[in-house]
Design a protein around this motif. Structure first.
Motif, PDB file in Angstrom:
ATOM      1  N   PRO A 173      24.823  67.461  14.447  1.00  0.00           N
ATOM      2  CA  PRO A 173      25.384  66.398  13.607  1.00  0.00           C
ATOM      3  C   PRO A 173      26.748  65.949  14.131  1.00  0.00           C
ATOM      4  O   PRO A 173      27.559  66.772  14.560  1.00  0.00           O
ATOM      5  CB  PRO A 173      25.496  67.044  12.225  1.00  0.00           C
ATOM      6  CG  PRO A 173      25.387  68.512  12.436  1.00  0.00           C
ATOM      7  CD  PRO A 173      24.682  68.734  13.743  1.00  0.00           C
ATOM      8  N   LEU A 174      26.981  64.647  14.075  1.00  0.00           N
ATOM      9  CA  LEU A 174      28.245  64.114  14.577  1.00  0.00           C
ATOM     10  C   LEU A 174      29.445  64.652  13.807  1.00  0.00           C
ATOM     11  O   LEU A 174      30.517  64.836  14.387  1.00  0.00           O
ATOM     12  CB  LEU A 174      28.225  62.589  14.554  1.00  0.00           C
ATOM     13  CG  LEU A 174      27.340  61.942  15.620  1.00  0.00           C
ATOM     14  CD1 LEU A 174      27.326  60.425  15.475  1.00  0.00           C
ATOM     15  CD2 LEU A 174      27.805  62.332  17.020  1.00  0.00           C
ATOM     16  N   GLY A 178      21.823  63.437  19.358  1.00  0.00           N
ATOM     17  CA  GLY A 178      21.251  63.732  18.059  1.00  0.00           C
ATOM     18  C   GLY A 178      20.773  65.153  17.843  1.00  0.00           C
ATOM     19  O   GLY A 178      20.055  65.428  16.886  1.00  0.00           O
ATOM     20  N   GLN A 179      21.193  66.076  18.694  1.00  0.00           N
ATOM     21  CA  GLN A 179      20.791  67.474  18.531  1.00  0.00           C
ATOM     22  C   GLN A 179      21.757  68.259  17.653  1.00  0.00           C
ATOM     23  O   GLN A 179      21.417  69.337  17.166  1.00  0.00           O
ATOM     24  CB  GLN A 179      20.642  68.156  19.893  1.00  0.00           C
ATOM     25  CG  GLN A 179      19.481  67.637  20.706  1.00  0.00           C
ATOM     26  CD  GLN A 179      18.139  67.923  20.036  1.00  0.00           C
ATOM     27  OE1 GLN A 179      17.936  68.969  19.430  1.00  0.00           O
ATOM     28  NE2 GLN A 179      17.212  66.975  20.138  1.00  0.00           N
ATOM     29  N   GLY A 193      25.797  66.021  20.323  1.00  0.00           N
ATOM     30  CA  GLY A 193      26.041  65.090  19.222  1.00  0.00           C
ATOM     31  C   GLY A 193      25.555  63.691  19.557  1.00  0.00           C
ATOM     32  O   GLY A 193      24.917  63.025  18.732  1.00  0.00           O
TER      33      GLY A 193
END
Length: 175
Positions: free
Chosen positions: A84-85, A81-82, A78
């Motif tokens: 979604p948060l 950026g791999q 997360g």
């Protein structure tokens, strides 16, 4: 100390190694560590059942090792950026709520016995597959579209469903 417990401790030691590999963008090492942890989880469970080496320590350590690895991998994914948060926050929140519910139950002298629900097992399985797919894509420089978006959505739905199922079970227990 039983062999399954030693294998579980190895999995606990692998967590910081996998996280460090991820933070250094050493996807090959992170993927390998994740796979070793997954395989060793199956091996220690098989040995424990087959050779009657189940223990109270193992009953606590095994799920802790599994959850620690999975949560750590999801949090790092997360942050970079791999993943979604929203998915990472949902996953961590679900786990935190479960831990808080168990602790609260114990504090009010109405301890709850934790039994994994089917939806929770399905959720964990999808999360493991998602983590493996993302690490595999990064390690092998491949894209498995549309697999990742489908797994992200499925993981999100199952995480929420699992949280709701545990909440209902806990509320029934507490009333």
């Amino acid at each position: 100390m039983t062999i399954p417990n030693l294998i579980t401790i190895l999995r606990l030691v692998l967590v910081p190694a996998v996280v460090l590999a991820m933070l250094q963008a050493r996807w090959d090492w992170a993927f390998a560590g994740f796979l070793v942890a997954g395989i060793s989880d199956g091996v220690d469970g098989f040995i424990a059942r087959r050779f009657n080496q189940q223990s109270t320590l193992g009953a606590y350590l095994d799920p802790i090792a599994d959850k620690l690895l999975l949560v750590s991998v999801f949090v790092v994914m997360g942050l970079i950026g791999q993943l979604p948060l929203w998915l990472v926050v949902t996953m961590v929140s679900r786990d935190a709520l479960i831990v808080c519910a168990v602790l609260l139950s114990a504090v009010v002298a109405h301890p709850v016995e934790m039994k994994p629900l089917f939806v929770s097992k399905a959720n964990t399985a999808i999360q493991i597959v998602l983590a493996a797919v993302v690490l595999g894509e990064l390690a092998l420089s491949v894209h498995l579209d549309p697999l990742r978006p489908v797994l992200i959505l499925l993981s999100g739905v199952l995480t929420v469903a699992s949280a709701a199922a545990y909440l209902v079970t806990w509320l029934r227990h507490m009333s």
